[in-house]
Write a protein that holds these residues in place. Sequence first.
Motif, short mmCIF file in Angstrom:
data_model
loop_
_atom_site.label_atom_id
_atom_site.label_comp_id
_atom_site.label_asym_id
_atom_site.label_seq_id
_atom_site.Cartn_x
_atom_site.Cartn_y
_atom_site.Cartn_z
N ASP A 157 0.81 -1.23 0.00
CA ASP A 157 0.00 0.00 0.00
C ASP A 157 0.84 1.27 0.00
N VAL A 158 2.12 1.18 0.31
CA VAL A 158 2.99 2.35 0.29
C VAL A 158 3.79 2.44 -1.01
N VAL A 159 3.61 1.45 -1.89
CA VAL A 159 4.35 1.40 -3.15
C VAL A 159 3.43 1.64 -4.35
N ILE A 160 2.30 0.94 -4.37
CA ILE A 160 1.38 1.02 -5.51
C ILE A 160 -0.05 1.20 -5.02
N VAL A 161 -0.92 1.57 -5.95
CA VAL A 161 -2.34 1.73 -5.63
C VAL A 161 -3.17 1.12 -6.75
N GLY A 162 -4.28 0.49 -6.38
CA GLY A 162 -5.25 0.00 -7.36
C GLY A 162 -4.82 -1.15 -8.23
N PRO A 163 -4.19 -2.20 -7.70
CA PRO A 163 -3.81 -3.31 -8.57
C PRO A 163 -5.03 -4.05 -9.11
N TYR A 164 -4.96 -4.43 -10.38
CA TYR A 164 -6.03 -5.23 -10.99
C TYR A 164 -5.48 -6.01 -12.17
N LEU A 165 -6.22 -7.02 -12.57
CA LEU A 165 -5.83 -7.87 -13.69
C LEU A 165 -6.27 -7.28 -15.02
N ILE A 166 -5.41 -7.45 -16.03
CA ILE A 166 -5.80 -7.09 -17.40
C ILE A 166 -5.48 -8.27 -18.31
N LEU A 174 4.11 -8.59 -25.08
CA LEU A 174 2.76 -8.60 -24.52
C LEU A 174 2.02 -7.34 -24.94
N VAL A 175 0.77 -7.50 -25.32
CA VAL A 175 -0.07 -6.38 -25.73
C VAL A 175 -1.42 -6.51 -25.03
N PRO A 176 -1.89 -5.44 -24.38
CA PRO A 176 -3.22 -5.50 -23.76
C PRO A 176 -4.30 -5.69 -24.82
N THR A 177 -5.38 -6.37 -24.45
CA THR A 177 -6.45 -6.61 -25.40
C THR A 177 -7.50 -5.51 -25.41
N LYS A 178 -7.55 -4.69 -24.38
CA LYS A 178 -8.53 -3.59 -24.28
C LYS A 178 -7.85 -2.26 -24.59
#
Length: 97
Positions: A54-63, A72-76
């Motif tokens: 929580d002191v390094v990053i915010v809002g992790p989520y899968l893509i 690697l290329v995101p699909t969205k």
Amino acid sequence: MSLQVVTANRLGDGLVVFLTADGGWSENINDSRVADGKDAAEAILAQASAPELDVVIVGPYLIDVEQQDGGLVPTKYREVLRTKGPSVREDLGYQAV
């Protein structure tokens, strides 16, 4: 299920980062730890959501991502923009480097 990686924003500067295989964070999507399947995706998201981060990053989520031309290329489209930077001025953001 498609391949997935974890993305978040780094608190120090707000840049988009990706969880790496060694548990660190990289600005380069190609350094990402890739999950293939639901269980693997849930495991890397749990790792990225650890309270000590929580002191390094915010809002992790899968893509969702795809392998294309050796990278690697995101699909969205939203995630493509997040990895490249502003689309209105190509002299700004990651594409300017």
